[in-house]
Design a protein around this motif. Structure first.
Motif, short mmCIF file in Angstrom:
data_model
loop_
_atom_site.label_atom_id
_atom_site.label_comp_id
_atom_site.label_asym_id
_atom_site.label_seq_id
_atom_site.Cartn_x
_atom_site.Cartn_y
_atom_site.Cartn_z
N ALA A 16 0.74 -1.25 0.09
CA ALA A 16 0.09 -0.08 -0.15
C ALA A 16 0.70 1.16 -0.10
CB ALA A 16 -1.12 0.04 1.18
N HIS A 17 0.52 2.03 -0.98
CA HIS A 17 1.32 3.50 -0.95
C HIS A 17 0.75 4.19 0.31
CE1 HIS A 17 2.49 3.82 -5.38
NE2 HIS A 17 3.13 3.12 -4.79
N LEU A 18 1.68 4.79 1.13
CA LEU A 18 1.35 5.51 2.29
C LEU A 18 0.74 6.85 1.84
CD1 LEU A 18 3.77 4.18 5.05
CD2 LEU A 18 1.46 3.43 4.67
N LYS A 19 -0.10 7.52 2.63
CA LYS A 19 -0.33 8.90 2.25
C LYS A 19 0.31 9.81 3.15
CE LYS A 19 -5.09 9.63 3.15
NZ LYS A 19 -6.46 9.55 3.02
N THR A 20 1.27 10.14 2.51
CA THR A 20 2.27 11.24 3.17
C THR A 20 2.22 12.40 1.86
OG1 THR A 20 4.41 10.21 2.33
CG2 THR A 20 3.58 9.76 4.57
N GLU A 31 2.32 13.39 -5.84
CA GLU A 31 1.20 13.65 -6.48
C GLU A 31 0.87 12.69 -7.62
OE1 GLU A 31 -0.29 17.55 -9.45
OE2 GLU A 31 1.92 17.44 -8.74
N TYR A 32 -0.16 12.08 -7.42
CA TYR A 32 -0.81 11.08 -8.29
C TYR A 32 -1.18 11.87 -9.78
CZ TYR A 32 -3.42 7.50 -10.78
OH TYR A 32 -3.84 6.47 -11.49
N GLY A 33 -0.73 11.23 -10.82
CA GLY A 33 -0.99 12.02 -12.13
C GLY A 33 -0.12 13.09 -12.60
N LEU A 187 -8.27 4.05 8.54
CA LEU A 187 -7.14 4.36 9.32
C LEU A 187 -6.47 5.67 8.66
CD1 LEU A 187 -5.09 1.28 10.34
CD2 LEU A 187 -6.60 2.64 11.90
N GLY A 188 -6.66 6.15 7.53
CA GLY A 188 -6.32 7.32 6.90
C GLY A 188 -4.81 7.14 6.53
N ILE A 189 -4.22 6.01 6.33
CA ILE A 189 -3.09 5.90 6.15
C ILE A 189 -2.67 5.91 4.59
CG2 ILE A 189 -2.46 4.86 8.29
CD1 ILE A 189 -2.22 2.31 7.01
N SER A 190 -3.86 5.49 3.81
CA SER A 190 -3.42 5.13 2.24
C SER A 190 -4.75 5.23 1.87
CB SER A 190 -2.83 3.83 2.00
OG SER A 190 -3.07 3.47 0.51
N ASP A 191 -4.93 5.79 0.62
CA ASP A 191 -6.23 5.59 -0.24
C ASP A 191 -6.57 4.17 -0.95
OD1 ASP A 191 -6.47 8.48 -0.09
OD2 ASP A 191 -5.47 8.89 -1.85
N ALA A 192 -5.48 3.39 -1.01
CA ALA A 192 -5.72 1.99 -1.10
C ALA A 192 -6.47 1.65 -2.39
CB ALA A 192 -5.99 1.20 0.11
N GLU A 193 -6.30 2.29 -3.59
CA GLU A 193 -7.20 2.37 -4.81
C GLU A 193 -6.48 1.35 -5.65
OE1 GLU A 193 -9.37 5.92 -5.80
OE2 GLU A 193 -7.71 6.96 -4.99
N MET A 194 -6.91 0.20 -5.94
CA MET A 194 -6.30 -0.73 -6.76
C MET A 194 -6.15 -0.27 -8.29
SD MET A 194 -7.44 -4.77 -5.85
CE MET A 194 -6.08 -5.49 -4.77
N GLU A 195 -7.29 0.78 -8.69
CA GLU A 195 -7.18 0.91 -10.19
C GLU A 195 -6.12 2.06 -10.36
OE1 GLU A 195 -10.49 3.37 -7.98
OE2 GLU A 195 -9.66 1.28 -7.93
N GLY A 197 -3.00 1.86 -8.48
CA GLY A 197 -1.97 1.22 -8.13
C GLY A 197 -1.33 1.56 -6.78
N THR A 198 -2.14 2.45 -5.98
CA THR A 198 -1.74 2.63 -4.66
C THR A 198 -2.12 1.34 -3.75
OG1 THR A 198 -3.95 3.60 -4.24
CG2 THR A 198 -2.20 5.13 -5.01
N LEU A 199 -2.80 0.22 -4.17
CA LEU A 199 -2.96 -1.07 -3.24
C LEU A 199 -2.55 -2.21 -4.42
CD1 LEU A 199 -3.67 -2.32 -0.57
CD2 LEU A 199 -5.89 -2.64 -1.65
N ARG A 200 -1.56 -2.92 -4.12
CA ARG A 200 -0.99 -4.09 -5.12
C ARG A 200 -1.02 -5.22 -4.23
NH1 ARG A 200 2.64 -0.03 -6.46
NH2 ARG A 200 4.48 -1.37 -5.97
N ALA A 201 -1.06 -6.38 -4.94
CA ALA A 201 -0.95 -7.63 -4.00
C ALA A 201 -0.20 -8.77 -4.92
CB ALA A 201 -2.50 -8.33 -3.54
N ASP A 202 0.51 -9.39 -4.20
CA ASP A 202 1.37 -10.51 -4.78
C ASP A 202 0.80 -12.07 -3.83
OD1 ASP A 202 2.86 -8.88 -6.26
OD2 ASP A 202 4.63 -9.06 -4.89
#
Length: 463
Positions: A16-20, A31-33, A187-195, A197-202
């Motif tokens: 998860a990309h952390l929201k800092t 800055e996404y995008g 928890l407000g630590i990440s947007d965790a949006e798969m589309e 790429g801020t959340l990915r899983a192996d």
């Protein structure tokens, strides 16, 4: 040997990309995008002599999630160099954690039962840059005429959560991931949006005969960014591995890609082990020693977690319906309506199928829902309730059809036309009730009394 004689074994590595505001080891803005290569500096581009400085907020975010997962918080955590060479890794290594992560062993209880998923670790690292492939039918490296690197993402704080191989079905793995994602977001630590790429899983998948001890070679399916594709990839890996074992083939521990178009996995490369990365302590960073008062402050900031709320809601609804409310953010609407006297199943259906409304309108909406009003009146009431205060009396005058003898033939026809959904409901997924209510309302032009429709449907479905 039948597939039912084999057991699926799944473990996950979730990133998860952390929201800092800034990157992990430099002060470049995140800055996404943003336009390519506009948020870079000598540190994240690995210029000689540039030294990293850890992001304190990223450390706090990692500890907060570790506490939510019941992890042991390290008194001393060390960063390490994970060495490998790839165009999107300018240093030739990734700063990660290995022997001494911030968050050690933990337990993540799945609500509604006694299933617990072990957490091996939750550690902090930096993300690689992004390789953009130009040309080719799919935008992937295969068939591309060139590849470019965008270093904006390089150095983004990345939280990795590693589970024990405790998951036993694709459905369970997807359920765990949805709960984990909801926890991260709340928890407000990440947007965790798969589309994005801020959340990915192996996904690590292996099989073994039921009752067999130990584990067979696993396949790692990399960078999955869709819950649906994760579930399909797990099922595809199960089928292919069972077929291979029954054919007497020797499986190798490898990294695989999943192709949703063919519903098959193809080998990407042999699976690396820790020794291949030649981990050693990062010489440019001192160990992190979280103060006890910081850990306790963060522990006090933990809200009621999604899993606990699902557990509480299952006293009123089945597990799937409770999970749906929590993971979609609609639980407050159902709770507000139920608090005003709306039956829980009806509150669930309204919360999931209606738009948001102002909380102060819950009492008026409950009166309208409980009255004999038309579908049009109900639609108007919910639409108005989203923008300002409403009065129930405005809509109560529009009465609906409540004659059971008139509604029963319509309900019988709807049930007869949807035998699959009937079996789904009787199999325990009571959230399907909302589908039947909607079909009856459509057939009656919105004039049927929803309360009577719900009662008649429940009697027929349970009978």
């Amino acid at each position: 040997m039948a597939a039912s004689e084999w057991e699926l074994v799944v473990g996950l590595e979730v990133h998860a990309h952390l929201k800092t505001r800034t990157k992990m080891f430099c002060r470049c803005a995140l800055e996404y995008g943003a336009r390519e290569n506009t948020h870079t500096c000598p540190v994240c581009l690995a210029h000689p002599g540039a030294l990293p400085v850890p992001n304190g907020k990223a450390v706090e975010h990692t500890i907060l999630l570790g506490l939510a997962l019941g992890c042991e918080i390290a008194e001393r955590a060390e960063f390490a160099r994970k060495n490998y060479f790839y165009p999107d890794l300018p240093k030739g290594y990734q700063i990660s954690q290995y022997e001494s992560p911030l968050c050690g062993p933990g337990r993540f209880a799945l609500p509604g039962g006694d299933r617990v998923v072990g957490i091996v670790r939750a550690h902090l690292e930096e993300d690689a840059a992004k390789t953009v492939h130009a040309g080719g039918a799919t935008g992937r490296s295969v068939g591309a005429h060139s590849s470019l690197v965008d270093f904006n993402r390089g150095g983004t704080p990345l939280l990795e959560i590693v589970t024990e191989p405790d998951l036993r079905s694709a459905e369970e793995a997807m359920w765990f991931l949805r709960l984990l994602r909801q926890t991260i977001v709340e928890l407000g630590i990440s947007d965790a949006e798969m589309e994005k790429g801020t959340l990915r899983a192996d996904v690590n998948v292996s099989v073994r005969r039921r009752g067999e001890e130990g584990y067979r070679p696993r396949w790692e399916i990399k960078n999955m960014n869709s819950f649906t594709f994760i579930g399909r990839a797990i099922e595809a890996a199960f089928r292919q591995q069972v077929a291979a074992h029954e054919a007497g083939e020797e499986l190798e521990q490898s990294t695989y890609d999943y192709d949703p178009d063919t519903d098959r996995l193809t080998v990407h490369r042999s699976k690396e082990e820790a020794d291949d990365y030649r981990y050693f302590p990062e010489p440019d960073l001192v160990p992190v020693a979280p103060p006890a008062e910081l850990v306790e402050r963060l522990r006090g900031e933990l809200p009621e977690l999604p899993g606990a709320r699902i557990e509480r809601l299952t006293a009123q609804l089945d597990r799937d319906a409770a999970t749906e409310l929590v993971t979609t953010g609609n639980e407050w609407k159902a709770e507000a309506l139920a608090a005003e006297g709306v039956e829980w199943r009806a509150a669930h259906a309204l919360a999931m199928n209606r738009g948001d409304f102002l909380p102060e309108n819950a009492a008026a909406l409950a009166r309208i829902v409980g009255a004999n009003v038309t579908r049009e009146a109900l639609d108007e009431a919910f639409a108005a309730a989203a923008t300002g205060p409403i009065e129930a009396e405005t809509y109560l005058a529009q009465t609906a059809v409540s004659d059971e003898s008139a509604l029963e033939p319509v309900i019988d026809a709807v049930l007869a036309a949807n035998p699959g959904q009937v079996e789904t409901y009787r199999g325990g997924k009571e959230g399907v009730l909302g589908f039947f209510v909607g079909q009856v309302m459509r057939e009656t032009g919105g004039k049927a009394d929803p309360k009577v429709v719900n009662r008649l449907l429940l009697a027929k479905l349970r009978g």
